[in-house]
Design a protein around this motif. Structure first.
Motif, PDB file in Angstrom:
ATOM      1  N   ASN A   1      34.747  27.801 -47.866  1.00 38.77           N
ATOM      2  CA  ASN A   1      36.006  28.237 -48.462  1.00 38.77           C
ATOM      3  C   ASN A   1      36.448  29.545 -47.826  1.00 38.77           C
ATOM      4  O   ASN A   1      35.682  30.176 -47.093  1.00 38.77           O
ATOM      5  CB  ASN A   1      35.875  28.362 -49.990  1.00 38.77           C
ATOM      6  CG  ASN A   1      34.810  29.344 -50.384  1.00 38.77           C
ATOM      7  OD1 ASN A   1      34.916  30.538 -50.086  1.00 38.77           O
ATOM      8  ND2 ASN A   1      33.759  28.881 -51.048  1.00 38.77           N
ATOM      9  N   ILE A   2      37.663  29.946 -48.108  1.00 39.02           N
ATOM     10  CA  ILE A   2      38.234  31.131 -47.464  1.00 39.02           C
ATOM     11  C   ILE A   2      37.446  32.387 -47.806  1.00 39.02           C
ATOM     12  O   ILE A   2      37.255  33.258 -46.954  1.00 39.02           O
ATOM     13  CB  ILE A   2      39.733  31.258 -47.816  1.00 39.02           C
ATOM     14  CG1 ILE A   2      40.506  30.085 -47.190  1.00 39.02           C
ATOM     15  CG2 ILE A   2      40.303  32.594 -47.340  1.00 39.02           C
ATOM     16  CD1 ILE A   2      41.968  29.990 -47.584  1.00 39.02           C
ATOM     17  N   ASP A   3      36.941  32.484 -49.039  1.00 33.63           N
ATOM     18  CA  ASP A   3      36.168  33.669 -49.433  1.00 33.63           C
ATOM     19  C   ASP A   3      34.876  33.818 -48.636  1.00 33.63           C
ATOM     20  O   ASP A   3      34.353  34.925 -48.509  1.00 33.63           O
ATOM     21  CB  ASP A   3      35.835  33.625 -50.924  1.00 33.63           C
ATOM     22  CG  ASP A   3      37.063  33.817 -51.805  1.00 33.63           C
ATOM     23  OD1 ASP A   3      38.077  34.371 -51.321  1.00 33.63           O
ATOM     24  OD2 ASP A   3      37.002  33.414 -52.983  1.00 33.63           O
ATOM     25  N   ASP A   4      34.356  32.726 -48.100  1.00 35.96           N
ATOM     26  CA  ASP A   4      33.105  32.778 -47.329  1.00 35.96           C
ATOM     27  C   ASP A   4      33.319  33.070 -45.848  1.00 35.96           C
ATOM     28  O   ASP A   4      32.354  33.257 -45.110  1.00 35.96           O
ATOM     29  CB  ASP A   4      32.350  31.449 -47.455  1.00 35.96           C
ATOM     30  CG  ASP A   4      31.744  31.254 -48.829  1.00 35.96           C
ATOM     31  OD1 ASP A   4      31.595  32.252 -49.567  1.00 35.96           O
ATOM     32  OD2 ASP A   4      31.419  30.093 -49.169  1.00 35.96           O
ATOM     33  N   VAL A   5      34.575  33.104 -45.396  1.00 41.06           N
ATOM     34  CA  VAL A   5      34.841  33.277 -43.961  1.00 41.06           C
ATOM     35  C   VAL A   5      34.297  34.613 -43.452  1.00 41.06           C
ATOM     36  O   VAL A   5      33.524  34.654 -42.494  1.00 41.06           O
ATOM     37  CB  VAL A   5      36.348  33.122 -43.650  1.00 41.06           C
ATOM     38  CG1 VAL A   5      36.654  33.507 -42.199  1.00 41.06           C
ATOM     39  CG2 VAL A   5      36.794  31.687 -43.932  1.00 41.06           C
ATOM     40  N   LYS A   6      34.695  35.708 -44.072  1.00 34.67           N
ATOM     41  CA  LYS A   6      34.296  37.037 -43.582  1.00 34.67           C
ATOM     42  C   LYS A   6      32.777  37.204 -43.564  1.00 34.67           C
ATOM     43  O   LYS A   6      32.222  37.585 -42.523  1.00 34.67           O
ATOM     44  CB  LYS A   6      34.985  38.135 -44.401  1.00 34.67           C
ATOM     45  CG  LYS A   6      34.683  39.531 -43.892  1.00 34.67           C
ATOM     46  CD  LYS A   6      35.455  40.563 -44.690  1.00 34.67           C
ATOM     47  CE  LYS A   6      35.106  41.972 -44.320  1.00 34.67           C
ATOM     48  NZ  LYS A   6      35.684  42.431 -43.076  1.00 34.67           N
ATOM     49  N   PRO A   7      32.047  36.932 -44.669  1.00 34.34           N
ATOM     50  CA  PRO A   7      30.594  37.123 -44.603  1.00 34.34           C
ATOM     51  C   PRO A   7      29.913  36.192 -43.586  1.00 34.34           C
ATOM     52  O   PRO A   7      28.934  36.590 -42.937  1.00 34.34           O
ATOM     53  CB  PRO A   7      30.104  36.843 -46.018  1.00 34.34           C
ATOM     54  CG  PRO A   7      31.249  36.304 -46.790  1.00 34.34           C
ATOM     55  CD  PRO A   7      32.498  36.599 -46.020  1.00 34.34           C
TER      56      PRO A   7
END
Length: 120
Positions: free
Chosen positions: A41-47
């Motif tokens: 999901n988008i929230d997991d992209v950065k980490p």
């Protein structure tokens, strides 16, 4: 031959892994593509990008153009020099997995270009 570490952003991680495996097999005479990880999901992209430090990020066809652009923006802010590619919205639903593999394979030379960011 250049090695490219790839992160996909796909809500169906096994599908992403399978399709990228097909692409990698089909272009192994020109590129080595390592599917390093998938963000669900988008929230997991950065980490995920911070952890993996990939050369390339692909967004899957389930993301709207606006969502894909948000993911690309996050990627470029997180990993300077990352190459990004967004599969057109709805392509998988309209034409199936073979169309995805074909579309990625046809566009790889434009996506990857010469050399790698990381020099792997």
């Amino acid at each position: 031959m250049s090695i490219f570490r790839l992160v996909t952003v796909n809500t169906t991680p096994e599908r992403a892994k399978r399709l990228i495996g097909r692409v990698a097999e089909g272009v192994k005479d020109r590129y080595t593509i390592v599917h390093a990880a998938n963000a669900d999901n988008i929230d997991d992209v950065k980490p995920t990008l911070e952890r993996e430090q990939p050369d390339v990020l692909f967004t899957a066809s389930m993301w709207t153009p606006e969502q894909a652009q948000e993911i690309v923006t996050i990627a470029k802010q997180t990993v300077p020099g990352i190459k990004t590619f967004s599969i057109p919205y709805g392509l998988h639903n309209e034409r199936g997995p073979d169309a995805i593999v074909e579309f990625i394979t046809e566009n790889l030379p434009n996506i990857l270009g010469p050399g790698t960011r990381s020099g792997l």
